[in-house]
Design an enzyme around this catalytic site. Structure first.
Site, short mmCIF file in Angstrom:
data_model
loop_
_atom_site.label_atom_id
_atom_site.label_comp_id
_atom_site.label_asym_id
_atom_site.label_seq_id
_atom_site.Cartn_x
_atom_site.Cartn_y
_atom_site.Cartn_z
N ASP A 1 1.91 39.39 138.47
CA ASP A 1 0.80 39.61 139.35
C ASP A 1 0.10 38.56 139.42
OD1 ASP A 1 -1.41 41.00 141.06
OD2 ASP A 1 -2.57 40.68 139.26
N ASP B 1 -3.79 37.46 141.05
CA ASP B 1 -4.90 37.64 140.72
C ASP B 1 -5.45 38.38 139.64
OD1 ASP B 1 -6.67 37.26 143.91
OD2 ASP B 1 -4.49 37.09 143.66
N ASP C 1 -2.51 43.07 135.53
CA ASP C 1 -3.64 43.38 134.79
C ASP C 1 -4.49 44.52 135.23
OD1 ASP C 1 -4.49 42.13 137.33
OD2 ASP C 1 -6.71 42.29 136.74
#
Length: 216
Positions: free
Chosen positions: A10, A12, A167
């Protein structure tokens, strides 16, 4: 031999701290249209489901706002042009990627951010990543598996040797839908307790811990 030879990241909240540029771009558009603005901590929970969902949550009335369509289009253009102002890799991330590349692992970015911005940020910060997949026509956004599968195809990756790193709950669901193990990082846009409750394959607190998980 390591359990993995391919890592899908991922962007961001995992590789890049993009919060300030996203907040500033959202607020720029909101101010232009006379809407109240947001603090970074307030906008943080809005992230992870793509820029359209971000704007739906940030604009009063969401998609029902009479000028939402033009606000969203202006945001998309403005953010792409200003996505590098304050955005920086998290400490230790660049060293992590270099080490993984030296060890021969294949890597890609899979992000719900618009594809143009993903490519721009990839070129700017992570030239060692040859594949960057963002939101685009023909690919359903995460948590659908389309983007992850597109990246795996581009890398020639085997599913049983690939791991997904993110995240958030969106990343966890994406990994599940793509039938991949998921490692979650605690330094991103969600509270540690929140992502711990998902029971990922591993939960790591810094890039060195992540390196050990990826190369064990």
């Amino acid at each position: 031999m390591s359990a993995y030879d391919t890592v899908l990241f991922d962007l961001d909240g995992t590789l890049l701290n993009t919060l300030d540029d996203l907040r500033d771009s959202v607020n720029f558009i909101l101010e232009r249209y006379g809407c109240p603005t947001w603090e970074g901590a307030e906008i943080r929970p809005f992230l992870g489901n793509g820029i359209r969902r971000l704007m739906e949550l940030a604009v009063p009335g969401g998609a029902e706002h009479p000028r939402f369509k033009e606000m969203f289009e202006e945001f998309r253009v403005y953010y792409t042009a200003h996505c590098e102002q304050k955005t920086r890799p998290y400490p230790g991330v660049e060293e992590l990627l270099r080490e993984l590349k030296e060890r021969g692992l294949r890597m890609a970015v899979v992000s719900n951010k618009n594809h143009e911005a993903v490519e721009e940020l990839g070129r700017r910060f992570f030239p060692c990543l040859s594949v960057c997949v963002g939101q685009q026509e023909g690919l359903r956004r995460k948590p659908a598996p389309d983007m992850a599968e597109s990246a795996m195809k581009a890398l020639g990756a085997a599913r049983d040797r690939t791991v997904y790193v993110g995240d958030s709950e969106v990343d966890f669901q994406t990994a599940q839908n793509a039938e991949l193990p998921c490692i979650l990082v605690s330094w991103g846009f969600r509270d540690r307790r929140e992502i711990e409750a998902l029971h990922p394959a591993a939960l790591v607190d810094d890039p060195q811990m992540l390196l050990k998980e990826l190369t064990r």
